[in-house]
Design an enzyme around this catalytic site. Structure first.
Site, mmCIF file in Angstrom:
data_model
loop_
_atom_site.group_PDB
_atom_site.id
_atom_site.type_symbol
_atom_site.label_atom_id
_atom_site.label_comp_id
_atom_site.label_asym_id
_atom_site.label_seq_id
_atom_site.Cartn_x
_atom_site.Cartn_y
_atom_site.Cartn_z
ATOM 1 N N THR A 44 32.900 39.917 28.723
ATOM 2 C CA THR A 44 32.497 39.744 30.118
ATOM 3 C C THR A 44 33.051 38.406 30.596
ATOM 4 O O THR A 44 33.287 37.505 29.795
ATOM 5 C CB THR A 44 30.970 39.788 30.272
ATOM 6 O OG1 THR A 44 30.638 39.487 31.636
ATOM 7 C CG2 THR A 44 30.257 38.795 29.372
ATOM 8 N N THR A 51 28.595 41.929 34.208
ATOM 9 C CA THR A 51 29.025 43.093 33.416
ATOM 10 C C THR A 51 27.912 43.436 32.441
ATOM 11 O O THR A 51 27.029 42.617 32.192
ATOM 12 C CB THR A 51 30.328 42.742 32.649
ATOM 13 O OG1 THR A 51 31.418 42.745 33.547
ATOM 14 C CG2 THR A 51 30.643 43.707 31.536
ATOM 15 N N THR A 97 35.632 36.340 33.815
ATOM 16 C CA THR A 97 36.652 36.549 34.844
ATOM 17 C C THR A 97 37.774 37.423 34.248
ATOM 18 O O THR A 97 38.543 36.984 33.387
ATOM 19 C CB THR A 97 37.202 35.199 35.344
ATOM 20 O OG1 THR A 97 37.526 34.382 34.215
ATOM 21 C CG2 THR A 97 36.159 34.472 36.176
ATOM 22 N N GLY A 98 37.820 38.656 34.722
ATOM 23 C CA GLY A 98 38.659 39.666 34.100
ATOM 24 C C GLY A 98 40.127 39.324 34.050
ATOM 25 O O GLY A 98 40.820 39.621 33.067
ATOM 26 N N ARG A 136 41.046 46.563 43.101
ATOM 27 C CA ARG A 136 41.191 45.604 41.997
ATOM 28 C C ARG A 136 40.509 46.152 40.737
ATOM 29 O O ARG A 136 39.402 46.654 40.779
ATOM 30 C CB ARG A 136 40.564 44.277 42.398
ATOM 31 C CG ARG A 136 40.578 43.206 41.303
ATOM 32 C CD ARG A 136 39.305 43.197 40.486
ATOM 33 N NE ARG A 136 39.242 42.092 39.545
ATOM 34 C CZ ARG A 136 38.309 41.970 38.604
ATOM 35 N NH1 ARG A 136 37.370 42.888 38.480
ATOM 36 N NH2 ARG A 136 38.320 40.947 37.801
ATOM 37 N N VAL A 137 41.206 46.036 39.620
ATOM 38 C CA VAL A 137 40.652 46.481 38.335
ATOM 39 C C VAL A 137 40.695 45.287 37.377
ATOM 40 O O VAL A 137 41.726 44.626 37.256
ATOM 41 C CB VAL A 137 41.473 47.662 37.773
ATOM 42 C CG1 VAL A 137 41.016 48.012 36.366
ATOM 43 C CG2 VAL A 137 41.350 48.875 38.688
ATOM 44 N N GLY A 138 39.582 45.027 36.715
ATOM 45 C CA GLY A 138 39.510 43.903 35.788
ATOM 46 C C GLY A 138 39.748 44.329 34.350
ATOM 47 O O GLY A 138 40.354 45.370 34.072
ATOM 48 N N ASP A 139 39.232 43.516 33.436
ATOM 49 C CA ASP A 139 39.436 43.779 32.005
ATOM 50 C C ASP A 139 38.564 44.911 31.466
ATOM 51 O O ASP A 139 38.904 45.541 30.452
ATOM 52 C CB ASP A 139 39.102 42.506 31.206
ATOM 53 C CG ASP A 139 37.639 42.091 31.429
ATOM 54 O OD1 ASP A 139 37.248 41.896 32.603
ATOM 55 O OD2 ASP A 139 36.884 42.006 30.440
HETATM 56 N N1 ASP Z 1 34.957 41.121 33.512
HETATM 57 C C1 ASP Z 1 34.450 41.682 34.747
HETATM 58 C C2 ASP Z 1 35.585 41.858 35.709
HETATM 59 O O1 ASP Z 1 36.405 40.964 35.801
HETATM 60 C C3 ASP Z 1 33.376 40.887 35.384
HETATM 61 C C4 ASP Z 1 32.359 40.288 34.449
HETATM 62 O O2 ASP Z 1 32.384 40.534 33.276
HETATM 63 O O3 ASP Z 1 31.493 39.546 34.886
HETATM 64 O O4 ASP Z 1 35.616 42.836 36.392
#
Ligand code: ASP
Length: 290
Positions: free
Chosen positions: A209, A159, A211-212, A187-190
Site C-alpha cells: 500500500t 488500500t 503511493t502507487g 488512472r491505475v496504481g500498483d
Molecule cells: N497503492 C494505492 C494506489 O496507488 C493506494 C494506497 O495503497 O493507499 O492506488
C-alpha cells in the site's frame, strides 16, 4: 497442527493524532476470523479473498465502500489476487459499480485465460458472471475512518490487503483499493498490477500500500520476492524496496508472510493499519509505531 499465518493491512495513510480505535478493533476481529479458517484447514487463497472482501464491504478503509471519487467525480476501483504455488493471478483495474473488486479479480483468474480486465470490459465480465453490483452508487460510498471531506480533495490514499500461509504450505496474497484521492479518470496504481502491489510464489506472499506510482517504479512486490529468493532476510528485502520508494519520493507500507510462517509488516509512512496472527505469532494489531 501445521504452521499458518495471516497478515492484514488497511492502508499506509493514517494521520497522526486521529483516532483509529475502530479500524484496530475491526482488524483484530478479522485477523481472528481468518485464523479460525486457517486452523480449520481453509486454503490461503480463500482466506485472503474472504479478508479483502470483508475489508472492502465494511466502509472503514479506502477500498470498496470506503472509496473516494476520482477527479471526474466517480469511483474507480482496482484489485488483484494471486495463488503462490501455481502463480495463478487475476486482477481488475478502473472498474466501477462492483461491490467486491477482489471477488471479480478471482473470477478473472479462474474463468478467463487473462490476468487483468479493465474498465467497461471488467464491469461487463462482472455482470455476465453474476458478481454483486452496487445498485445506488450515489448513496453507497461512505467516508472511511480517519478520513475527512477535506482529505479527499488532496493526494491522499488508502488500500486493503491480506497475505496468508495455510497449513498445507500454500501462500496467497490479495489487495484492493479506491486508489489515490483526486486521481485522474482512468488512472491505475500498483494494486492490480501483479508483481507491483500483489505477489505470491512458493516462498513469500506480499501486499503493498502507498503511493502507487512510486511502488510501481521501485519494482514493488516482485523486487522484494527476488531479493528474498536470493537469500536476503525478508525484513531486509522489504526495507530495501521501502528505501527505494522513499528515494523516489513516495511512501508505502508492506505486509508479507513467508513459507516458514514468518510475518513482516513494515512502512516508511507515519503509520500502517495492520494486524497479524499465526501459529508462532501472537495477535498483533497497530496503526502507528508500537
Ligand atoms: N497503492 C494505492 C494506489 O496507488 C493506494 C494506497 O495503497 O493507499 O492506488
Amino acid at each position: 497442527m501445521s504452521r499458518y499465518s495471516i497478515a492484514l493491512q488497511g492502508g499506509a495513510g493514517p494521520v497522526p493524532g486521529r483516532d483509529y480505535t475502530a479500524t484496530e478493533a475491526h482488524l483484530s476481529a478479522l485477523a481472528r476470523a481468518c485464523e479460525q479458517r486457517l486452523v480449520a484447514g481453509y486454503r490461503s487463497l480463500d482466506v485472503v479473498e474472504f479478508a479483502v472482501a470483508e475489508l472492502e464491504s465494511c466502509g472503514l478503509y479506502v477500498a470498496g465502500k470506503g472509496s473516494a471519487p476520482n477527479s471526474a467525480g466517480y469511483v474507480e476501483l482496482d484489485a488483484s489476487i494471486m495463488h503462490g504455488p501455481t502463480r495463478a493471478a487475476g486482477a481488475v483495474a478502473a472498474i466501477c459499480k462492483v461491490v467486491s473488486p477482489v471477488r471479480v479479480a478471482r473470477g478473472v483468474m479462474q474463468k478467463t485465460p487473462h490476468v487483468m480486465l479493465a474498465g467497461e470490459g471488467a464491469l461487463n465480465f462482472a455482470r455476465q458472471h453474476g458478481f454483486e453490483l452496487i445498485k445506488d452508487a450515489a448513496n453507497y460510498f461512505v467516508l472511511p475512518v480517519g478520513v475527512t471531506a477535506e482529505d479527499i480533495t488532496e493526494q491522499k490514499h488508502g488500500t486493503v490487503g491480506a497475505v496468508a500461509l495455510d497449513q498445507s504450505g500454500e501462500l496467497a496474497a490479495a489487495t484492493s483499493t479506491g486508489g489515490t484521492f483526486m486521481k485522474l479518470e482512468g488512472r491505475v496504481g500498483d494494486t492490480p498490477m501483479i508483481g507491483a502491489g500483489t505477489w505470491a510464489d512458493d516462498d513469500v506472499a506480499i501486499s503493498c500500500t502507498g503511493t502507487g506510482e512510486h511502488i510501481i517504479r521501485s519494482g514493488g512486490a516482485i523486487a522484494i520476492a527476488q531479493l528474498f529468493r536470493a537469500g536476503a532476510l525478508l525484513q531486509d528485502a522489504i526495507d530495501q524496496v521501502l528505501a527505494e520508494i522513499k528515494r523516489l519520493g513516495g511512501d508505502a507500507g508492506i505486509i508479507a508472510v513467508s513459507k516458514t510462517g514468518e510475518i513482516v509488516m513494515r512502512y516508511n509512512s507515519h503509520g500502517l493499519k495492520r494486524a497479524a496472527v499465526g501459529r508462532q505469532h501472537p495477535l498483533e494489531v497497530a496503526t502507528f509505531a508500537n
